[in-house]
Structure formats: structure tokens, C-alpha cells
Design an enzyme around this catalytic site. Sequence first.
Site, PDB file in Angstrom:
ATOM      1  N   GLU A   1       0.754  -1.245   0.094  1.00  0.00           N
ATOM      2  CA  GLU A   1       0.021   0.011   0.155  1.00  0.00           C
ATOM      3  C   GLU A   1       0.789   1.231  -0.050  1.00  0.00           C
ATOM      4  OE1 GLU A   1      -3.172  -0.324  -0.492  1.00  0.00           O
ATOM      5  OE2 GLU A   1      -3.653  -2.232   0.438  1.00  0.00           O
TER       6      GLU A   1
ATOM      7  N   CYS B   1     -14.908  -0.398 -19.770  1.00  0.00           N
ATOM      8  CA  CYS B   1     -15.939  -0.555 -18.743  1.00  0.00           C
ATOM      9  C   CYS B   1     -15.954   0.459 -17.590  1.00  0.00           C
ATOM     10  CB  CYS B   1     -16.007  -2.010 -17.969  1.00  0.00           C
ATOM     11  SG  CYS B   1     -16.507  -3.317 -19.324  1.00  0.00           S
TER      12      CYS B   1
HETATM   13 MG    MG Z   1      -3.174  -5.093  -1.764  1.00  0.00          MG
HETATM   14 ZN    ZN Z   2     -14.626  -4.635 -18.992  1.00  0.00          ZN
END
Ligand code: MG
Ligand code: ZN
Length: 210
Positions: free
Chosen positions: A102, A193
Site C-alpha cells: 500500500e 467498462c
Molecule cells: Mg493489496
Molecule cells: Zn470490462
Amino acid sequence: RRAELRPPLVSPAMERRDERGWVEVISGPMFSGKSEELIRRITRYQIARIPTQTFKPMIDDRYATDEVVSHSQLSTAAQNATDSDELLRLVEDRTVVVGIDEGQFFDEGLIDVVEALARSGKKVIIAGLDLDFLRRPFEPIPTLMTRAEYVTKTLAVCHRCGGAGMYTQRVIQSDELVVLGATAAYEARCRHCYDPTESHQERLEIDEDE
Ligand code: MG
Ligand code: ZN
Ligand code: ADP
């Protein structure tokens, strides 16, 4: 505030030049296997009895605080660091491999810290998001990619069509940069998308404790 202007955070012992050090970055959207890949690389060093330390930012308390855990339930021991200065202080002399998960939740001082560690002979492996949910570069990961010897771009499976998921789509309404502890707030999406306006169109109930 530019990271380059900070005074060097290097202890005398770390000024020693050591050619074994380098930087690896693992980056892609949520669910793309960044943590899995970090855990896989760290585990291989541990099998070889090479000393490792893995860190995560204090902000990330989704899972047990003394581990990095992937969405697929792989895990490795980890220490929390509140910022890049603390991370540097926690790295022990004997450590050869430093893992950071992270990385996008650390301050931009992480760039100098990672380079100092690599110069001193440590192999540093950073996993983190390259983009936020609006596809804006998520520092310090993009800059770290330019400072890394090795960069791996991980792709997720697009939640909508099964294609190459490059982006993290927020599917709840929130203006916060980070919605923590809410895996259900995000989906991986491919370029076809992905829809930045979607999070403003629909509002789903999410369980903050998930
Ligand atoms: Mg991760
Ligand atoms: Zn897609
Ligand atoms: P990251 O750290 O990039 O968020 P993790 O390493 O924690 O990813 O999790 C990767 C795992 O997540 C995969 O191995 C798979 O089991 C699971 N997963 C869930 N949703 C997806 C998806 N859309 N695409 C790929 N993997 C997914």
C-alpha cells in the site's frame, strides 16, 4: 512540496555504497494481485534465509495489523509505519530485503527513503496503486516507478466484462480520496467498462466493517 528538496534521511551507516541494492515496484488497480506478488517475493527470500522486513502504512487497518494479507488470504508478517521517516528508522541493519505494501498511502518522502535504502544495499519491493479511482496518478508510486530497476504492472479481471482490469472503479458515492475498509466500494474495470461518472449515479449500501 517537492520530495527532492528534503534533506537526506540517511544515517552514516547507510551512506556506504553497496551494489546489491535495487528497487522493484509492483503496481496496478485493486484486486490485481499486488499484495499476492509482494508476499510471493518476500516468502521466497525467507525460504532462502535472507533477512526481510515488510511494512504497511498505519492507515491500512483492514486486516490484522501485524500482517500483510491479500484478498486471496495469503499473508506475511508486517510492521506498521505512520510515515516514511518512521519506516526508515524501523529498518534494521541486518535486513537485506524491505517489502512495502500500500505504498500509495505513504508520503512523498518515501521516494528518498527507498532510494537511500537501495543505495545502502537493500532490495526494496514496493506494491501500490498507480492510479486513484479517478485515474489520477497516485503518488508516490508513479515517481517510484521511474526510480525502480524493475516494474511489474499487474492487471485484475474486469468485474463487468472479464477483460484486462487496469482501473479501480468506485461504485459508491463518496468524494473522499480513500474509502477504507470497504472492499465492496470498488471494482476493477477495463478501459471500456471504466466510467468515472458512475460513482455519482448510483448509491449502494456498504458495510463499513467488511
Ligand atoms: Mg493489496
Ligand atoms: Zn470490462
Ligand atoms: P491487490 O493487492 O492488488 O488489491 P490482492 O493480491 O490482495 O490484490 O488479491 C488478488 C486476489 O484477489 C486474486 O488472486 C483473486 O483471488 C482475488 N480477486 C478478487 N476479485 C478479483 C478480480 N476482479 N481480478 C483478479 N483477482 C480478483
